[in-house]
Design a protein around this motif. Structure first.
Motif, PDB file in Angstrom:
ATOM      1  N   LEU A  51      59.466  -4.455  50.197  1.00 25.17           N
ATOM      2  CA  LEU A  51      59.719  -5.269  51.376  1.00 25.17           C
ATOM      3  C   LEU A  51      60.456  -6.537  51.002  1.00 25.17           C
ATOM      4  N   SER A  52      61.326  -6.960  51.886  1.00 23.17           N
ATOM      5  CA  SER A  52      62.013  -8.242  51.742  1.00 23.17           C
ATOM      6  C   SER A  52      61.484  -9.179  52.813  1.00 23.17           C
ATOM      7  N   LEU A  53      61.001 -10.345  52.391  1.00 25.07           N
ATOM      8  CA  LEU A  53      60.370 -11.291  53.302  1.00 25.07           C
ATOM      9  C   LEU A  53      61.173 -12.575  53.368  1.00 25.07           C
ATOM     10  N   SER A  54      61.594 -12.933  54.563  1.00 25.13           N
ATOM     11  CA  SER A  54      62.304 -14.194  54.793  1.00 25.13           C
ATOM     12  C   SER A  54      61.377 -15.108  55.582  1.00 25.13           C
ATOM     13  N   LEU A  55      61.127 -16.313  55.035  1.00 21.53           N
ATOM     14  CA  LEU A  55      60.204 -17.262  55.658  1.00 21.53           C
ATOM     15  C   LEU A  55      60.891 -18.594  55.894  1.00 21.53           C
ATOM     16  N   THR A  56      60.738 -19.106  57.090  1.00 19.54           N
ATOM     17  CA  THR A  56      61.170 -20.471  57.392  1.00 19.54           C
ATOM     18  C   THR A  56      59.939 -21.251  57.804  1.00 19.54           C
ATOM     19  N   SER A  57      59.685 -22.391  57.093  1.00 24.86           N
ATOM     20  CA  SER A  57      58.464 -23.149  57.322  1.00 24.86           C
ATOM     21  C   SER A  57      58.757 -24.646  57.323  1.00 24.86           C
ATOM     22  N   LEU A  58      57.987 -25.380  58.127  1.00 26.83           N
ATOM     23  CA  LEU A  58      58.085 -26.831  58.151  1.00 26.83           C
ATOM     24  C   LEU A  58      56.989 -27.491  57.318  1.00 26.83           C
ATOM     25  N   ASN A  59      56.195 -26.669  56.639  1.00 27.16           N
ATOM     26  CA  ASN A  59      55.101 -27.175  55.835  1.00 27.16           C
ATOM     27  C   ASN A  59      55.566 -27.330  54.392  1.00 27.16           C
ATOM     28  N   ALA A  60      55.737 -28.595  53.946  1.00 24.67           N
ATOM     29  CA  ALA A  60      56.292 -28.852  52.619  1.00 24.67           C
ATOM     30  C   ALA A  60      55.386 -28.336  51.513  1.00 24.67           C
ATOM     31  N   GLU A  61      54.057 -28.435  51.696  1.00 20.92           N
ATOM     32  CA  GLU A  61      53.133 -27.974  50.660  1.00 20.92           C
ATOM     33  C   GLU A  61      53.241 -26.465  50.451  1.00 20.92           C
ATOM     34  N   LEU A  94      50.766 -12.147  48.830  1.00 20.19           N
ATOM     35  CA  LEU A  94      51.598 -13.281  49.209  1.00 20.19           C
ATOM     36  C   LEU A  94      50.958 -14.580  48.744  1.00 20.19           C
ATOM     37  N   PRO A  95      51.772 -15.570  48.395  1.00 20.42           N
ATOM     38  CA  PRO A  95      51.212 -16.879  48.041  1.00 20.42           C
ATOM     39  C   PRO A  95      50.343 -17.427  49.165  1.00 20.42           C
ATOM     40  N   LEU A  96      49.228 -18.026  48.790  1.00 24.76           N
ATOM     41  CA  LEU A  96      48.273 -18.646  49.697  1.00 24.76           C
ATOM     42  C   LEU A  96      47.472 -17.637  50.509  1.00 24.76           C
ATOM     43  N   LEU A  97      48.137 -16.602  50.999  1.00 27.12           N
ATOM     44  CA  LEU A  97      47.442 -15.616  51.819  1.00 27.12           C
ATOM     45  C   LEU A  97      46.700 -14.578  50.982  1.00 27.12           C
ATOM     46  N   GLY A  98      47.164 -14.316  49.787  1.00 22.27           N
ATOM     47  CA  GLY A  98      46.545 -13.288  48.959  1.00 22.27           C
ATOM     48  C   GLY A  98      46.958 -11.892  49.396  1.00 22.27           C
ATOM     49  N   ASP A  99      46.012 -10.949  49.292  1.00 23.64           N
ATOM     50  CA  ASP A  99      46.316  -9.552  49.612  1.00 23.64           C
ATOM     51  C   ASP A  99      46.226  -9.302  51.114  1.00 23.64           C
ATOM     52  N   LEU A 100      47.251  -8.617  51.624  1.00 24.67           N
ATOM     53  CA  LEU A 100      47.264  -8.199  53.028  1.00 24.67           C
ATOM     54  C   LEU A 100      47.498  -6.704  53.090  1.00 24.67           C
ATOM     55  N   LYS A 101      46.696  -6.007  53.885  1.00 23.75           N
ATOM     56  CA  LYS A 101      46.845  -4.553  54.052  1.00 23.75           C
ATOM     57  C   LYS A 101      47.955  -4.283  55.060  1.00 23.75           C
ATOM     58  N   VAL A 102      49.038  -3.653  54.605  1.00 26.78           N
ATOM     59  CA  VAL A 102      50.160  -3.355  55.491  1.00 26.78           C
ATOM     60  C   VAL A 102      50.488  -1.865  55.534  1.00 26.78           C
ATOM     61  N   GLU A 103      49.903  -1.082  54.642  1.00 21.86           N
ATOM     62  CA  GLU A 103      50.146   0.362  54.660  1.00 21.86           C
ATOM     63  C   GLU A 103      49.707   0.936  56.006  1.00 21.86           C
ATOM     64  N   GLY A 104      50.546   1.804  56.564  1.00 19.21           N
ATOM     65  CA  GLY A 104      50.236   2.416  57.850  1.00 19.21           C
ATOM     66  C   GLY A 104      50.718   1.626  59.044  1.00 19.21           C
ATOM     67  N   ILE A 114      51.620 -10.953  59.214  1.00 18.92           N
ATOM     68  CA  ILE A 114      51.901 -12.061  58.292  1.00 18.92           C
ATOM     69  C   ILE A 114      52.078 -13.360  59.057  1.00 18.92           C
ATOM     70  N   THR A 115      52.763 -13.307  60.184  1.00 21.11           N
ATOM     71  CA  THR A 115      52.973 -14.516  60.999  1.00 21.11           C
ATOM     72  C   THR A 115      51.647 -15.079  61.487  1.00 21.11           C
ATOM     73  N   ARG A 116      50.755 -14.215  61.967  1.00 22.38           N
ATOM     74  CA  ARG A 116      49.444 -14.673  62.462  1.00 22.38           C
ATOM     75  C   ARG A 116      48.637 -15.337  61.349  1.00 22.38           C
ATOM     76  N   GLU A 117      48.661 -14.734  60.160  1.00 26.70           N
ATOM     77  CA  GLU A 117      47.905 -15.297  59.046  1.00 26.70           C
ATOM     78  C   GLU A 117      48.502 -16.623  58.579  1.00 26.70           C
ATOM     79  N   LEU A 118      49.825 -16.715  58.610  1.00 28.08           N
ATOM     80  CA  LEU A 118      50.473 -17.959  58.189  1.00 28.08           C
ATOM     81  C   LEU A 118      50.186 -19.104  59.160  1.00 28.08           C
ATOM     82  N   LYS A 119      50.070 -18.780  60.428  1.00 27.34           N
ATOM     83  CA  LYS A 119      49.803 -19.819  61.425  1.00 27.34           C
ATOM     84  C   LYS A 119      48.468 -20.516  61.191  1.00 27.34           C
ATOM     85  N   LYS A 120      47.568 -19.848  60.469  1.00 25.05           N
ATOM     86  CA  LYS A 120      46.284 -20.460  60.134  1.00 25.05           C
ATOM     87  C   LYS A 120      46.421 -21.502  59.028  1.00 25.05           C
ATOM     88  N   GLN A 121      47.580 -21.441  58.325  1.00 28.55           N
ATOM     89  CA  GLN A 121      47.762 -22.294  57.160  1.00 28.55           C
ATOM     90  C   GLN A 121      48.862 -23.337  57.337  1.00 28.55           C
TER      91      GLN A 121
END
Length: 250
Positions: A51-61, A94-104, A114-121
């Motif tokens: 998978l290729s993941l493109s992320l745009t974030s306003l969170n500097a950390e 993924l960094p910070l999120l750890g393991d995510l089940k995406v098979e299936g 991934i977006t939902r999990e990132l919104k928590k961080q």
């Protein structure tokens, strides 16, 4: 004697005649024909997919955690594109999120997860996920047999054959084999490309790692069979002898 010669001549002609073959795709299609377009089955992510993941974030950390040598940052906004392989447990890490089940999941479902999990961080994450190793293999009686990487996540059987240079004249259009592995189970089916109803088959739209095999017809087998290569010479000699004997016995 004349009857014998005549019989030999007729036998030679019959031996030289090849059986009729239908080389036309969808030969039972009327001049005007329409049918309801079937929904293309959604592609599900599998183990070892890349998978290729493109992320745009306003969170500097988070940007610092996610950044790598190939990433570019500007005004606390980072656009990252990295490769992530789905492991044997169906997970991506993924960094910070750890393991995510995406098979299936479909690509869209995995992107939303991934977006939902990132919104928590982090604030306002924008995620773009792509499958980059959609590969199929086309072998047998095609002009350019090869393993092919397909852009995007949709390709049908006709498109795959086109990418392989189409079938040769020896390819059995009525008997194309598609081999598919799903959850460790290998399934095989044969499709008839002379029949317009092939569009309705769930195997007409290919999935990642499918194998398409175009079987050669019997004429190709005979052409490369050493026991049959001499047949044209033998039949020609028999014909010549039959004609000569016929002329001598008149």
């Amino acid at each position: 004697m004349k009857k014998i010669c005549f019989a030999l001549l007729i036998s030679t002609v019959l031996m030289a005649c090849a059986p009729h073959r239908n080389l036309v795709y969808f030969s039972n299609l009327n001049d005007v024909s329409s049918s309801q377009i079937q929904n293309v089955p959604e592609l599900k992510l599998q183990k070892n997919d890349q998978l290729s993941l493109s992320l745009t974030s306003l969170n500097a950390e988070y940007n610092v955690l996610f950044a790598s040598a190939n990433n570019s940052t500007s005004n606390n906004t980072i656009s990252s594109r990295s490769g992530f392989r789905i492991n044997n447990n169906g997970m991506i890490t993924l960094p910070l999120l750890g393991d995510l089940k995406v098979e299936g999941l479909t690509v869209e479902e995995a992107q939303n997860l991934i977006t939902r999990e990132l919104k928590k961080q982090i604030k306002n994450p924008v995620v773009d996920l792509e499958l980059v190793n959609f590969k199929i293999t086309v072998i047998g009686e095609v002009n350019h047999p090869a393993s092919l990487t397909v852009p995007g996540d949709q390709v049908n059987l006709l498109e795959a054959l086109g990418m392989a240079g189409d079938m040769t004249v020896y390819g059995k259009r009525e008997n194309v084999l598609v081999i598919r592995e799903t959850n460790g189970v290998r399934k095989m089916t044969r499709l008839n490309l002379n029949d317009k109803n092939v569009y309705d088959s769930p195997y007409f739209h290919l999935k990642q790692n499918d194998i398409v095999y175009v079987e050669p017809d019997k004429s190709k087998e005979k052409e490369y069979n050493p026991n049959v290569r001499a047949l044209p010479i033998i039949t020609t000699c028999i014909s010549a002898i039959a004609v000569l004997l016929t002329a001598l016995l008149r």
